[in-house]
Enzyme design. Structure first.
Site, PDB file in Angstrom:
ATOM      1  N   LYS A  77       0.814  -1.250  -0.002  1.00  0.00           N
ATOM      2  CA  LYS A  77      -0.050   0.063  -0.070  1.00  0.00           C
ATOM      3  C   LYS A  77       0.882   1.470   0.064  1.00  0.00           C
ATOM      4  O   LYS A  77       1.815   1.292   0.562  1.00  0.00           O
ATOM      5  CB  LYS A  77      -1.006  -0.206   1.129  1.00  0.00           C
ATOM      6  CG  LYS A  77      -1.968   1.147   1.361  1.00  0.00           C
ATOM      7  CD  LYS A  77      -2.985   0.648   2.738  1.00  0.00           C
ATOM      8  CE  LYS A  77      -3.966   1.893   2.813  1.00  0.00           C
ATOM      9  NZ  LYS A  77      -4.708   1.417   3.924  1.00  0.00           N
ATOM     10  N   SER A 152      -9.664   1.250   2.766  1.00  0.00           N
ATOM     11  CA  SER A 152      -9.075   2.249   2.034  1.00  0.00           C
ATOM     12  C   SER A 152      -7.898   1.272   1.245  1.00  0.00           C
ATOM     13  O   SER A 152      -7.213   1.831   0.182  1.00  0.00           O
ATOM     14  CB  SER A 152      -8.190   3.292   2.927  1.00  0.00           C
ATOM     15  OG  SER A 152      -7.239   2.598   3.865  1.00  0.00           O
ATOM     16  N   SER A 176      -9.818  -1.381   7.120  1.00  0.00           N
ATOM     17  CA  SER A 176      -9.101  -1.044   5.516  1.00  0.00           C
ATOM     18  C   SER A 176      -8.444  -2.148   5.038  1.00  0.00           C
ATOM     19  O   SER A 176      -8.082  -2.211   3.862  1.00  0.00           O
ATOM     20  CB  SER A 176      -8.140   0.120   5.662  1.00  0.00           C
ATOM     21  OG  SER A 176      -8.909   1.264   5.595  1.00  0.00           O
TER      22      SER A 176
HETATM   23  N1  GLN Z   1     -13.252   3.404   6.351  1.00  0.00           N
HETATM   24  C1  GLN Z   1     -12.690   3.850   7.786  1.00  0.00           C
HETATM   25  C2  GLN Z   1     -12.299   5.084   7.637  1.00  0.00           C
HETATM   26  O1  GLN Z   1     -12.667   5.731   6.754  1.00  0.00           O
HETATM   27  C3  GLN Z   1     -11.506   2.858   7.994  1.00  0.00           C
HETATM   28  C4  GLN Z   1     -10.350   3.169   7.171  1.00  0.00           C
HETATM   29  C5  GLN Z   1      -9.154   2.240   7.513  1.00  0.00           C
HETATM   30  O2  GLN Z   1      -8.988   1.338   8.265  1.00  0.00           O
HETATM   31  N2  GLN Z   1      -7.720   3.074   7.323  1.00  0.00           N
HETATM   32  O3  GLN Z   1     -11.684   5.724   8.542  1.00  0.00           O
END
Ligand code: GLN
Length: 490
Positions: A77, A152, A176
């Site tokens: 990532k 994400s 994410s």
């Molecule tokens: N969807 C969640 C957020 O927007 C989790 C994102 C993540 O785990 N980085 O914060």
């Protein structure tokens, strides 16, 4: 070799059956064919990857000792710092940022002789559930290009599902890793907070962030976790070797757990927006466990209903502080009137950050501001504690908890972009594990309409990744969902 798992590939390369160089060439042929549609990678490193692959091949041919991922093409990532290329976090503000050091996990991958093929798209600073918040590009779901890959870490999951790597790393603050794993039909594991060093992971919510693996199978997730887990003194929250030694995750993977007690919370099937196809697949998965001799134990996690509210105060509060460093001076994009430093701050941030990141910074700053701190941030911390206690109580009675990963199969691109609250609800099942700091995995457990992946989430107590992987493996061994691949006409 295309259909190999990372583990099979690793063994094949070690035996001299495959050449890492050829495998890596094939991966780049695929990337060249498929990327125009999928958009999983922000950057790729063909030359360096082929060089590394050739080096691994010659080390193996010469009988020299090689690492546990020798020659295996891996994607990471793009919020993991690398000395090579850029580390963009999917943000315009860091679009040209070259990190001066490697993240701990990158060092570990290199030490394991993995071949890093590229860095994957994400929601800007990992804030989102669909990859649509990336400030740099779009990623689509390999199973259906009109749908999101999840977020994400959507780029990492999509790259793996589209056969553009054999394993990948993501980060998980509230879901994410698991959500994109669920949406793309692969395995995704968020380890216990502290299991993997966050050194070099660009911070979002520091008390929640954790790096973890994506694999086609549980064994691949175990193999990757093995390579990256362990103490690192550069992350003060990384657990010591004596407190929690890293077990051999592959050793007992295939040995089913006897007398398994699986907790099924009432709240799991009462969640807002639970799709009937997801409910059916998860109930069917529970039946399969029962068929293997597991006992299903009904229980309750009474504070889970407050998890999203607490998370969006804690994560945003931490984000507002973590993202203060992008000021146009220290890092990344700079604009504004040169002699007016305040204008440089304002203008660089206004231009560099996307709408969702700004929303989070404002929310978090508000929650932390004098007069509101007790009512919001402090209260959220108390709720977090209650959620942690719910899990502790549950784990006194059961070995694991099982539920959906996402309330629904991958949704359409654009469907939720104008409604952040609905988007936040995608994480209804995943966020609690981050608040409690416990490990959680998502594994493929069905296909809605025969073509859209559904994920099963399993959670276990802190530092029991070996257990979570074995439980997940039991399901994997009894079904073939993990072996299904999207039909890619590219
Ligand atoms: N969807 C969640 C957020 O927007 C989790 C994102 C993540 O785990 N980085 O914060």
């Amino acid at each position: 070799m295309e259909e190999c798992t990372a583990l099979q590939l690793r063994d094949g390369i070690a035996r001299g059956q495959y050449k890492s160089f050829e495998v890596t060439e094939r991966i780049f042929e695929r990337i060249e064919r498929r990327e125009a549609t999928i958009g999983a990678f922000i950057s790729t490193f063909k030359e360096e990857a082929l060089e590394k692959a050739a080096r691994v091949d010659s080390n193996i041919a010469a009988g020299r000792k090689v690492g546990s991922l020798a020659g295996v093409p891996i994607a990471i990532k793009d919020n993991l710092a690398t000395r090579f290329g850029t580390t963009t976090c999917g943000s315009k503000i860091l679009a040209n940022f070259a990190a001066p050091y490697d993240a701990h996990v990158v060092e570990k991958l290199e030490a394991a002789d993995a071949v890093i093929v590229g860095k994957c798209n994400l929601d800007e600073f990992a804030m989102g559930s669909s990859c649509e918040n990336s400030g740099l590009q779009k990623t689509v779901n390999p199973w259906d290009a009109s749908r999101v890959p999840g977020g994400s870490s959507g780029g990492s999951a999509a790259a793996l599902a589209a056969g553009m790597c054999y394993g990948a790393l993501g980060s998980d603050t509230g879901g994410s890793i698991r959500l994109p794993a669920s949406f793309c039909g692969v395995v995704g594991l968020k380890p216990t907070y502290g299991r993997v060093s966050r050194y070099g992971l660009v911070a979002y919510g520091s008390s929640l962030d954790q790096i973890g693996p994506f694999g086609r199978t549980c064994a691949d997730a175990a193999l990757l976790l093995q390579a990256i887990a362990g103490h690192d003194e550069r992350d003060s929250t990384s657990i010591g070797e004596t407190e929690a030694p890293v077990p051999d995750y592959l050793a007992d993977l295939d040995r089913p757990i006897e007398d398994l007690n699986i907790g099924v919370a009432r709240e799991f099937f009462e969640a807002e927006g639970l799709d009937p196809a997801v409910e059916r697949a998860v109930r069917e998965a529970l039946n399969i466990y029962e068929g293997m001799g597991a006992r299903l134990v009904p229980l309750s996690l009474p504070h889970m209903q407050y998890a999203i509210s607490a998370y969006y105060l804690i994560a945003t509060a931490e984000a507002s502080s973590n993202l203060a460093r992008y000021d146009g001076v220290h890092y990344g994009h700079r604009t504004g009137r040169p002699r007016d430093y305040l204008d440089v701050y304002y203008a660089s941030r206004a231009e560099g950050f996307g709408a969702e990141v700004k929303r989070r910074i404002m929310l978090g700053t508000y929650a932390l501001s004098a007069g509101y701190y007790d009512a919001y941030y402090l209260k959220a911390l108390k709720v977090r504690n209650l959620i942690r206690q719910d899990f502790q109580a549950a784990f006194e009675r059961v070995d694991a908890l099982c539920c959906p990963t996402s309330p629904e199969p991958p949704f359409k691109i654009g469907q939720k972009v104008d409604d952040p609250l609905t988007m936040y609800l995608s994480d209804i099942y995943t966020i609690s594990a981050n608040l409690a700091g416990i490990p959680a995995i998502s594994i493929p457990c069905g296909l809605a309409d025969g073509r859209l992946p559904i994920g099963l989430q399993i959670m276990t107590p802190a530092f029991t990744e070996d257990r979570i992987l074995r439980i997940a493996r039991m399901f994997e061994a009894a079904t073939d969902y993990h072996a299904r691949r999207p039909e890619l006409k590219l």
